[in-house]
Design a protein around this motif. Sequence first.
Motif, short mmCIF file in Angstrom:
data_model
loop_
_atom_site.label_atom_id
_atom_site.label_comp_id
_atom_site.label_asym_id
_atom_site.label_seq_id
_atom_site.Cartn_x
_atom_site.Cartn_y
_atom_site.Cartn_z
N TYR A 239 0.80 -1.47 -0.29
CA TYR A 239 0.00 0.12 -0.02
C TYR A 239 0.83 0.97 -0.12
O TYR A 239 1.88 1.14 0.56
CB TYR A 239 -0.91 -0.22 1.10
CG TYR A 239 -1.69 -1.14 1.16
CD1 TYR A 239 -3.01 -1.26 0.73
CD2 TYR A 239 -1.43 -2.28 1.69
CE1 TYR A 239 -4.12 -1.98 0.26
CE2 TYR A 239 -2.12 -3.51 1.81
CZ TYR A 239 -3.67 -3.49 1.32
OH TYR A 239 -4.22 -4.34 1.36
N LEU A 240 1.06 2.36 -0.92
CA LEU A 240 1.23 3.71 -0.99
C LEU A 240 0.38 4.70 -0.89
O LEU A 240 -1.08 4.55 -1.29
CB LEU A 240 1.66 3.69 -1.71
CG LEU A 240 3.22 2.18 -2.27
CD1 LEU A 240 3.79 2.74 -3.88
CD2 LEU A 240 4.28 2.69 -1.61
N LYS A 241 1.20 5.40 -0.56
CA LYS A 241 0.01 7.03 -0.53
C LYS A 241 1.04 8.14 -0.85
O LYS A 241 1.58 8.30 -0.38
CB LYS A 241 -0.15 7.11 1.28
CG LYS A 241 -1.47 8.69 1.15
CD LYS A 241 -2.06 9.39 1.94
CE LYS A 241 -2.88 10.53 2.18
NZ LYS A 241 -3.66 10.46 3.54
N LEU A 242 0.18 8.09 -1.78
CA LEU A 242 1.12 9.41 -2.98
C LEU A 242 0.51 10.81 -2.26
O LEU A 242 -0.86 11.25 -2.66
CB LEU A 242 0.82 9.20 -4.52
CG LEU A 242 1.00 7.98 -4.76
CD1 LEU A 242 0.94 8.49 -6.76
CD2 LEU A 242 2.50 7.58 -4.76
N GLU A 243 1.37 12.11 -1.77
CA GLU A 243 1.18 13.14 -1.49
C GLU A 243 2.14 14.37 -1.98
O GLU A 243 2.24 14.37 -1.26
CB GLU A 243 0.76 13.14 -0.71
CG GLU A 243 0.14 14.03 0.44
CD GLU A 243 -1.10 13.62 2.28
OE1 GLU A 243 -1.40 13.91 2.97
OE2 GLU A 243 0.10 12.99 2.18
N PRO A 244 1.97 14.33 -3.44
CA PRO A 244 3.24 15.44 -3.41
C PRO A 244 2.12 17.15 -2.95
O PRO A 244 1.52 17.36 -3.15
CB PRO A 244 2.77 15.89 -5.09
CG PRO A 244 1.50 15.38 -4.90
CD PRO A 244 1.70 14.30 -4.21
N HIS A 245 3.99 17.34 -2.88
CA HIS A 245 3.56 19.21 -2.01
C HIS A 245 3.63 20.15 -3.06
O HIS A 245 5.17 19.99 -3.24
CB HIS A 245 3.97 18.96 -0.70
CG HIS A 245 2.92 18.05 0.66
ND1 HIS A 245 2.11 18.31 0.88
CD2 HIS A 245 3.42 16.91 0.97
CE1 HIS A 245 1.50 17.26 2.00
NE2 HIS A 245 2.74 16.50 1.86
#
Length: 249
Positions: A239-245
Amino acid sequence: MFSDGCTALSWKDGNTSLLAQNWDWQQEQEATLIRLRIKQVGKPNIDMITEAGIIGKIGLNSAGVGVCLNATRAAGVDFGRLPCHLALRRCLNSNSRAEAIAALQEAGVASSCHILVADPEGGTGIECSSVDIVLIPMCNKGLVIYTNHFVHEHPGVAENVLFKDSGARLTRISELVKTVRPDVVSVRRLLEDQDGYPTSINRQRTHGSTIATLFSIVMQLDKGYADVRVGRPTEAERYLKLEPHPEDV
């Protein structure tokens, strides 16, 4: 026969803007999948799932623009236009869906594919051939749904392979969205559907094909993140969470 399958949708409802896809390809390619996080100067930062060596694929950027890719197959290539994966990267370099669409309309795409681009304001399908681009707007329910065959005419272009289960998957996902609310949990469940197994939305390899769902992604663009399940969504391996800031990736 070449056999590939991907099922994608965007869904805008109120303040919610979702973009989701099961990406189906040769089982052996799972080992090449990477998460690529790109920090850029003067352009949005990017967080995406791709194959090693490919700089534009499926994911989102810090401006809230996301992209998905569906394979189609039609005759023709124009080397003066953007290759498919560079077209995806051009979308991910954009600050809005409108900017991404305008860029691809100006440059063109070299060969057939479908790019589903969305931002917090909703989604648009970009059905590409080597000679033209046809836009697929949201329906009155805020949806764009796509599988692996042209849904519009492209004059002078012959679609030489119609993935035999593409129509069935398009019908199935169109029925399923009528039964759920537009939220991340519901869309995740849609992508687990095994009606028509093994060539279902949630695909499994068969005796005649090594193609299966390699990852499943649901992006919530109004909140700037994506949940990824690597492997078939009912048998996720990671499981991955992509979260560009905007500040960092």
